[in-house]
Structure formats: structure tokens, C-alpha cells
Design an enzyme around this catalytic site. Structure first.
Site, mmCIF file in Angstrom:
data_model
loop_
_atom_site.group_PDB
_atom_site.id
_atom_site.type_symbol
_atom_site.label_atom_id
_atom_site.label_comp_id
_atom_site.label_asym_id
_atom_site.label_seq_id
_atom_site.Cartn_x
_atom_site.Cartn_y
_atom_site.Cartn_z
ATOM 1 N N ARG A 263 -57.624 14.456 -80.069
ATOM 2 C CA ARG A 263 -56.989 15.221 -81.136
ATOM 3 C C ARG A 263 -56.016 14.329 -81.899
ATOM 4 N NH1 ARG A 263 -53.271 20.571 -80.121
ATOM 5 N NH2 ARG A 263 -51.913 18.989 -79.220
ATOM 6 N N ASP B 168 -50.092 33.727 -84.721
ATOM 7 C CA ASP B 168 -49.439 32.602 -84.073
ATOM 8 C C ASP B 168 -49.505 31.419 -85.041
ATOM 9 O OD1 ASP B 168 -48.962 30.230 -82.632
ATOM 10 O OD2 ASP B 168 -49.489 31.204 -80.741
ATOM 11 N N PHE C 232 -55.037 29.370 -77.658
ATOM 12 C CA PHE C 232 -54.231 28.570 -76.741
ATOM 13 C C PHE C 232 -54.004 29.395 -75.472
ATOM 14 C CE2 PHE C 232 -50.254 26.773 -75.123
ATOM 15 C CZ PHE C 232 -50.438 25.421 -75.318
ATOM 16 N N TYR D 240 -41.251 22.795 -82.386
ATOM 17 C CA TYR D 240 -41.221 21.384 -81.979
ATOM 18 C C TYR D 240 -42.457 20.634 -82.445
ATOM 19 C CZ TYR D 240 -43.669 23.826 -78.207
ATOM 20 O OH TYR D 240 -44.499 24.663 -77.516
ATOM 21 N N LYS D 241 -43.369 21.295 -83.150
ATOM 22 C CA LYS D 241 -44.563 20.614 -83.662
ATOM 23 C C LYS D 241 -44.279 20.148 -85.091
ATOM 24 C CE LYS D 241 -47.353 23.039 -80.299
ATOM 25 N NZ LYS D 241 -48.153 24.217 -79.967
HETATM 26 C C1 LIG Z 1 -47.919 24.913 -78.703
HETATM 27 C C2 LIG Z 1 -48.430 26.310 -78.620
HETATM 28 C C3 LIG Z 1 -47.809 27.265 -77.817
HETATM 29 C C4 LIG Z 1 -46.663 26.875 -76.935
HETATM 30 O O1 LIG Z 1 -46.035 27.955 -76.325
HETATM 31 P P1 LIG Z 1 -44.630 27.711 -75.623
HETATM 32 O O2 LIG Z 1 -44.290 29.003 -75.021
HETATM 33 O O3 LIG Z 1 -43.663 27.283 -76.699
HETATM 34 O O4 LIG Z 1 -44.790 26.621 -74.628
HETATM 35 C C5 LIG Z 1 -48.307 28.566 -77.856
HETATM 36 N N1 LIG Z 1 -49.343 28.901 -78.639
HETATM 37 C C6 LIG Z 1 -49.970 27.979 -79.415
HETATM 38 C C7 LIG Z 1 -51.116 28.394 -80.277
HETATM 39 C C8 LIG Z 1 -49.546 26.669 -79.404
HETATM 40 O O5 LIG Z 1 -50.174 25.761 -80.161
#
Ligand SMILES: *Cc1c(COP(=O)(O)O)cnc(C)c1O
Length: 409
Positions: free
Chosen positions: A368, A197, A126, A222-223
Site C-alpha cells: 500500500r 467513516d 477496516f 493521525y492519517k
Molecule cells: C485507521 C482506521 C481506523 C482506526 O481506528 P482507531 O480506533 O483509531 O484505532 C478505523 N477505521 C478505519 C477505516 C481506519 O482506516
């Protein structure tokens, strides 16, 4: 009723015990396949937040920091998450964003392995993970080696310069579930630490952090944890690393005696030292209440349901939309809780699906479909695949109104 309907019905009957849809406030006419971006509202969350606002804040005022347990909330809620990711109490702190937690964890990893100069990461991570890693690498003098998680064990073998391995447990685009136990063991054999992560695995896939000896981990809430928009992230620090955990963001709430108001930072014992600033109490209240609906849930049961749902969604798409190009693995054991489809017109498809009440999301070249197993059924999977078929058959994804791109996709 055709064969797929009968199969959906049979599978839903088989998995009836893990159907928790009644615990969520989902609109009746929506098949929600974007819970891996923003989990839905769980029942009781609105009331819980209203109570915190009206009673604890409105009446209790500043006294609620003590009387309503506000001060301890980041660690109390952390333990609730800990149960879902296989962490015994006292190793998870909640607060700040995943980006901030990652920054903090990467610095802590560098401090745990001084003198080592290499960090391994996945080029498909990400974006925030790559950006934050690049910034930490500049600060601590790391060289970043980018490679597929599959190649990490071989790269580690015989090496003595790798400080840390930083990977997502589940790829956010493809849903590929990586070998956390194997990579963690290989990292340890080479003297490196791991930073996992868990954004796309917490609440969806068993992680078993303690069992596999993971060093540090971060994740958003939040997921699949349904904590609500902007809900704070979590950080895991294994007990054995807590005394040596150097908090690069040495904020006052992680101080051993914050209200002594000392001019010198002394880290708190335990995971409390991973705290940074004042906790976001309203967001924590929403997250806490959302986690309550999972308190009696075994994440392995969620996983069994999820594997069945995503396998069935794949089967329905294969049957109804011949030539579907899946980005997600066919093998249940390598697939997280989503089904991603490659398509040059993925954006239009996702918009046209949403117009028909099937809400997924778009990542470049990919439609997705995230599967929050507790609130979805096999019948929903079939509806989604039939809608997919109808959108393509009618060319709805090419309609002009689906070309417009809002800020958030
Ligand atoms: C959703 C997600 C994030 C989001 O990071 P934020 O700092 O909370 O916006 C980071 N890494 C991964 C792999 C994600 O899926």
C-alpha cells in the site's frame, strides 16, 4: 534524463503552488508513502506541544483549563477539522479513538431509527469497524447485511427496515473511493441514516458532509490530518440530529452543566453532548498545530494534486514494472489518495522498499502506497516506482531479513 523524468518535472512545475513540503519535517532521504497510517510531523508542532507542556501545564497548572482554552479544545479543534470535511462550525467533536466514536455513532444511529432492524455494511471494512458494528448490533438487536457499497442503493430501494448504512468513504486497502452523495441520498430515500467513516478521506478528499446531508461521521486524525501517533478521533453530528443524539457513553464532559456535579445526566446542547471524558490536551495540542499548516489550504486543491500524483505513480509503475496488478482503481474519480499493488510477496516488497527509503506499508496481499499530497512530488512518485523496479529486479524482497514481522505492519 528520460521521458518519465521530464514528465515528473513538468508536472511538478504545473503543481508548484500546492507543494507544501517545506511545512513538514520529513527526513530528506525518505519518500514517505505511509501518511495514510501515520502522517508526518508538521513544522511548529514540536514547539506548540512544548509550549503547552512548559507554559500552560508547567506554569498555568489547573488554571489552564480556563485560561488556555483547554476545556473548549475538543470543539475548537473540531471546527478546524470541520472546514476540511465540509462541516459548518458546531458539528464536530474531537476525542477518544475512531473505534469509540464509531461505537457511539452506531448507538446514536440506532436511537434515531428505533424499530428498524437492519444495518448495511461493507464486508471489506477496516476490522475495527466490523467488530464494533457486531458488538453494537448485538446490543440493539440489528441484523447486519454485508454487501459491496456499489450494491447498497439497490438493496435500499423499496426497503423500510434499514436503520443505518455504515461505510468507509475510501477503502483502506484498495483506496476505492465510494459514492458518498449517491449512497447517502439512497439511504435517506429509504428512511435510513448514514454513518460514514472518513479515516482515509479527511484531509485528502473533499467530503462535503453538510452539502450531501450526511447524518453522522467519524474519522481519525493521525492519517492525512497529521495529528501524531494516537491523536484523538473526531465525530460529526449534523445539526439537525443533535437534539436527538443519544450518547451511549454519557460521560460527564458532555453534561449540560458538568461542574454542577449533578447525579443525573443532562446532555449538553449541540455537539458538546458527543463528548465523553477529559480531553487529551497534549494530543489535542499536537493535532491543533498540525491542522494550522492546512488552515489556508483548500481540500479541493489537495485533491487535484493527489489525483495527479497517484495517476503518475500508476503510470510509472506500469512503465517500469510490467504486469503490476493494481488494487486501486484506474479512474481518478474512484481512487482515493493511494496506490495499492497486489502481490503474493507484498510483505517482502514493502520491507525491501523501506530499506531503500521508500516507506509504504503492507496489508495482506497488498503493498500500500499512501500519497499525502501536500508533502510529496511527482519526482517522489518516480523514485518510488524506480525503487519498486529495483527491488523486484534484484530479488531484494526475498532476502531473509525481510521475512521477520514486527508487531506493527
Ligand atoms: C485507521 C482506521 C481506523 C482506526 O481506528 P482507531 O480506533 O483509531 O484505532 C478505523 N477505521 C478505519 C477505516 C481506519 O482506516
Amino acid at each position: 534524463m528520460d521521458e518519465l523524468d521530464r514528465t515528473a518535472r513538468a508536472l511538478d512545475a504545473e503543481h508548484a503552488a500546492t507543494d507544501l513540503r517545506a511545512r513538514f519535517e520529513l527526513p530528506p532521504d525518505v519518500v514517505y508513502l505511509d501518511g495514510n497510517s501515520l502522517g508526518p510531523l508538521a513544522r511548529g508542532v514540536g514547539d506548540a506541544v512544548a509550549r503547552v507542556v512548559e507554559q500552560e501545564w508547567g506554569r498555568g497548572l489547573v488554571g489552564s483549563w480556563n485560561d488556555a482554552g483547554w476545556w473548549e479544545a475538543p470543539l475548537r479543534v473540531g471546527d478546524r477539522i470541520g472546514r476540511l470535511v465540509g462541516a459548518a462550525p458546531g458539528q464536530v467533536a474531537v476525542g477518544d479513538s475512531t473505534s469509540v466514536r464509531l461505537y457511539q455513532s452506531l448507538h446514536a444511529a440506532a436511537a434515531l431509527r428505533p424499530g428498524r432492524r437492519t444495518v448495511l455494511a461493507d464486508p471489506s471494512s477496516f476490522p475495527t469497524d466490523l467488530y464494533v458494528l457486531a458488538s453494537v448490533a448485538r446490543q440493539v438487536g440489528w441484523q447486519i447485511a454485508l454487501l459491496s457499497p456499489d450494491d447498497v442503493p439497490a438493496r435500499l430501494s423499496g426497503s423500510d427496515d434499514v436503520a443505518a448504512v455504515v461505510l468507509s468513504h475510501v477503502d483502506y486497502r484498495t483506496g476505492r473511493l465510494w459514492d458518498l452523495p449517491g449512497v447517502t441520498a439512497a439511504a435517506h430515500a429509504a428512511g435510513a441514516v448514514t454513518v460514514w467513516d472518513l479515516c482515509h478521506s479527511a484531509g485528502a478528499v473533499p467530503v462535503d458532509l453538510d452539502e450531501h446531508g450526511v447524518d453522522l461521521a467519524v474519522g481519525c486524525t493521525y492519517k492525512y490530518l497529521n495529528g501524531g501517533p494516537g491523536a484523538p478521533a473526531f465525530g460529526y453530528v449534523a445539526h439537525r440530529h443533535q437534539d436527538a443524539f443519544a450518547n451511549v457513553l454519557a460521560g460527564w464532559t458532555g453534561h449540560a452543566d458538568p461542574f454542577a456535579m449533578s447525579g443525573t445526566y443532562v446532555p449538553a446542547p449541540g455537539v458538546a453532548r458527543a463528548r465523553v471524558g477529559t480531553p487529551p490536551i497534549l494530543s489535542l495540542a499536537a493535532l491543533d498545530a498540525a491542522l494550522v499548516v492546512l488552515d489556508d489550504v483548500d481540500v479541493r486543491a489537495v485533491r487535484r494534486r493527489s489525483s495527479s500524483l497517484t495517476a503518475f505513480l500508476r503510470a510509472c509503475l506500469e512503465a517500469l514494472v510490467p504486469g503490476t496488478r493494481f488494487a486501486s482503481p484506474a479512474d481518478d474519480d474512484r481512487r482515493g489518495s493511494q496506490v495499492s499493488v497486489r502481490h503474493d510477496e507484498a510483505w517482502g516488497i514493502v520491507r525491501a522498499l523501506a530499506a531503500r527509503g521508500v516507506v509504504g506499508d503492507h496489508r495482506p496481499g497488498i503493498a500500500r502506497l499512501g500519497v499525502g499530497a501536500p508533502y510529496l512530488t511527482h519526482a517522489d512518485m518516480l523514485t518510488a516506482a524506480r525503487t519498486f523496479e529495483a527491488v523486484l529486479a534484484g530479488g531484494e524482497h526475498r532476502a531473509a531479513e525481510h521475512r521477520v514481522r514486527p508487531t506493527v505492519t
